[in-house]
Design a protein around this motif. Sequence first.
Motif, short mmCIF file in Angstrom:
data_model
loop_
_atom_site.label_atom_id
_atom_site.label_comp_id
_atom_site.label_asym_id
_atom_site.label_seq_id
_atom_site.Cartn_x
_atom_site.Cartn_y
_atom_site.Cartn_z
N TRP A 76 36.12 37.39 37.52
CA TRP A 76 34.88 37.07 36.80
C TRP A 76 35.21 36.43 35.47
O TRP A 76 36.15 36.83 34.78
CB TRP A 76 34.08 38.35 36.58
CG TRP A 76 32.71 38.22 36.01
CD1 TRP A 76 31.79 37.23 36.23
CD2 TRP A 76 32.06 39.16 35.14
NE1 TRP A 76 30.61 37.50 35.56
CE2 TRP A 76 30.75 38.68 34.88
CE3 TRP A 76 32.46 40.36 34.58
CZ2 TRP A 76 29.85 39.36 34.07
CZ3 TRP A 76 31.56 41.04 33.77
CH2 TRP A 76 30.27 40.54 33.52
N ILE A 116 32.77 34.93 32.17
CA ILE A 116 31.48 34.62 31.55
C ILE A 116 31.70 34.45 30.05
O ILE A 116 32.48 35.19 29.44
CB ILE A 116 30.42 35.71 31.86
CG1 ILE A 116 29.05 35.32 31.29
CG2 ILE A 116 30.87 37.09 31.42
CD1 ILE A 116 27.89 36.22 31.77
N LYS A 153 27.25 31.23 30.11
CA LYS A 153 27.79 30.46 31.24
C LYS A 153 28.76 31.33 32.04
O LYS A 153 29.54 32.08 31.46
CB LYS A 153 28.56 29.23 30.74
CG LYS A 153 27.76 28.32 29.85
CD LYS A 153 26.80 27.49 30.63
CE LYS A 153 26.12 26.49 29.71
NZ LYS A 153 24.95 25.92 30.27
N GLN A 154 28.69 31.19 33.38
CA GLN A 154 29.65 31.86 34.25
C GLN A 154 30.47 30.78 34.94
O GLN A 154 29.93 29.80 35.45
CB GLN A 154 28.95 32.73 35.28
CG GLN A 154 28.21 33.89 34.61
CD GLN A 154 27.69 34.90 35.58
OE1 GLN A 154 28.35 35.89 35.86
NE2 GLN A 154 26.49 34.67 36.11
N HIS A 169 30.55 31.75 39.67
CA HIS A 169 29.37 31.87 38.81
C HIS A 169 28.71 33.24 38.94
O HIS A 169 27.49 33.35 38.84
CB HIS A 169 28.36 30.75 39.11
CG HIS A 169 28.98 29.40 39.23
ND1 HIS A 169 29.61 28.78 38.18
CD2 HIS A 169 29.08 28.56 40.27
CE1 HIS A 169 30.07 27.60 38.59
NE2 HIS A 169 29.77 27.45 39.85
#
Length: 171
Positions: free
Chosen positions: A64, A66, A92-93, A100
């Motif tokens: 992940w 972000i 924002k990812q 995302h």
Amino acid sequence: MAVERLLFSCAGIKEGGEFPIIYTGRGENRSPEFHLKNLDPQAETLALTLEDLDHPLKKEFTHWLIWNIPARAFIPSGIPKGKTVAELGHAKQGLAYGWHCYAGPKPPFGQTHRYRFTLYSLNRSLDLSPYTRKSVFLKAAAPYILQKGELTASFGSKRESEKQWVPSFSG
């Protein structure tokens, strides 16, 4: 500029402990909530990564990414999928195992892996594409990082026949 240590806690996850199933790919795959303890007053944004430290093919495999979360002492759980997260000030990812989105621990059945959250505070937002990967993010963010903190915990996937019960949450 010296990077200070960012202190934070993560709901249900202690340093060196285990991930509750709700935050894993074997459960609800829900991102946990974070509570920051010593956020620098100059911080404008926050960024988070989750990495699998025991991935057999790639060291520190990113699950992940972000960034551009508005600086605050609390990050809620259940961050939705999307290149841009309106609920978090248009954070924002990027690209990771979760394209995302948050993608929690999910090692092969019968294996236990260690996973690390890294939380950064930055003194500005970053204008990066949602197709950014961790290495590009870190290079772009480096001059603006004020603080950095880490939390490592493990998760082991049992055999199919031993799957854990997953409680459902409403609301």
